[in-house]
Design an enzyme around this catalytic site. Structure first.
Site, PDB file in Angstrom:
ATOM      1  N   LYS A  83       0.846  -1.190   0.000  1.00  0.00           N
ATOM      2  CA  LYS A  83       0.000   0.000   0.000  1.00  0.00           C
ATOM      3  C   LYS A  83       0.888   1.250   0.000  1.00  0.00           C
ATOM      4  CE  LYS A  83      -4.590   0.212   2.101  1.00  0.00           C
ATOM      5  NZ  LYS A  83      -5.327   0.385   3.368  1.00  0.00           N
TER       6      LYS A  83
HETATM    7  O1  G3P Z   1      -7.969   0.893   5.566  1.00  0.00           O
HETATM    8  C1  G3P Z   1      -8.316   1.879   4.662  1.00  0.00           C
HETATM    9  C2  G3P Z   1      -9.665   2.488   4.957  1.00  0.00           C
HETATM   10  O2  G3P Z   1     -10.648   1.492   4.840  1.00  0.00           O
HETATM   11  C3  G3P Z   1      -9.745   3.150   6.311  1.00  0.00           C
HETATM   12  O3  G3P Z   1     -11.037   3.559   6.535  1.00  0.00           O
HETATM   13  O4  G3P Z   1     -12.562   3.808   8.483  1.00  0.00           O
HETATM   14  O5  G3P Z   1     -10.219   4.684   8.657  1.00  0.00           O
HETATM   15  O6  G3P Z   1     -11.891   5.824   7.167  1.00  0.00           O
HETATM   16  P1  G3P Z   1     -11.437   4.512   7.784  1.00  0.00           P
END
Ligand code: G3P
Length: 217
Positions: A83
């Site tokens: 990533k």
């Molecule tokens: O892991 C990437 C993404 O899904 C993170 O989402 O919930 O931290 O906005 P969030």
């Protein structure tokens, strides 16, 4: 559409993986911090449990160090996806890692122009964060629709990985918008099966079956 889990909670991941329909996993530095487990041990455990793609994020700020981190991370397991952040340094690293046949996932994407950069850099996945856009009063699913349309014009092979999922509706709307993958927190994934009419119908079926006195086995 592929279902990835967005988590580092190993016990929860093991439990949900028993459904047989988990296609991969995404992590990020915040989820790694939450796990409170030594990095190498955590990644090895996750990559052993989940057979599909497992995204692990670099943390360096310049492309040279991102590439070095990405090469190291990619060697931790066969199903690793590296990533990278949606920055010029991340795009440069993505281009070079992709040319080394290392799978990449460009993350923290909030616009179509960013998604085009990732596709041109050969990213395997692009991760538009739809929940965080909604949090900012911007239609996150609309971004998925835009990227899907743009990618279709130019036959970009980068897969759209809808991320930052907050609700069941985000999952269905991402599917309607044509996302290739949705990465779902365990709590939201667990709720996908729930519907009160299903519960009500099953209760009636079971009651009538009992009354029938019949047996299958
Ligand atoms: O892991 C990437 C993404 O899904 C993170 O989402 O919930 O931290 O906005 P969030």
């Amino acid at each position: 559409m592929d279902f990835f889990l967005d988590s580092t909670d190993f016990e929860e991941i093991k439990r949900l993986n028993q459904t047989g329909i988990i296609d991969g996993l995404t992590t990020n530095p915040s989820l790694i911090y939450k796990a409170k487990t030594p990095f190498d041990q955590l990644i090895n455990n996750l990559c052993s449990e989940i057979k599909g793609p497992v995204s692990v994020e670099t943390v360096a700020e310049n492309s040279e160090q991102m590439i070095n981190e990405g090469i190291k991370i990619s060697k931790m397991a066969k199903n690793i996806v590296v990533k990278l952040p949606m920055t010029w340094e991340g795009i440069k690293a993505c281009k070079q890692l992709s040319e080394m046949s290392i799978k990449t996932n460009v993350t923290l994407c909030f616009s179509s122009s960013q998604a085009i950069l990732a596709a041109k850099a050969g990213a395997t996945y692009i991760s538009p964060f739809i929940g965080r856009l909604d949090d900012a009063n911007v239609d996150g699913v609309q971004l998925i629709r835009e990227i899907k349309l743009i990618f279709s014009h130019y036959n970009y092979e980068t897969k759209i990985l809808a991320a930052s999922i907050r609700t069941k509706n985000h999952v269905t709307q991402s599917a309607l918008a044509g996302a290739d993958v949705v990465t779902i927190p365990p709590k939201v994934f667990s709720s996908l099966v729930d519907h009160n009419l299903t519960d009500k119908g099953l209760k009636i079926f079971n009651s009538d079956w009992q009354k029938s006195g019949q047996k299958i086995l």
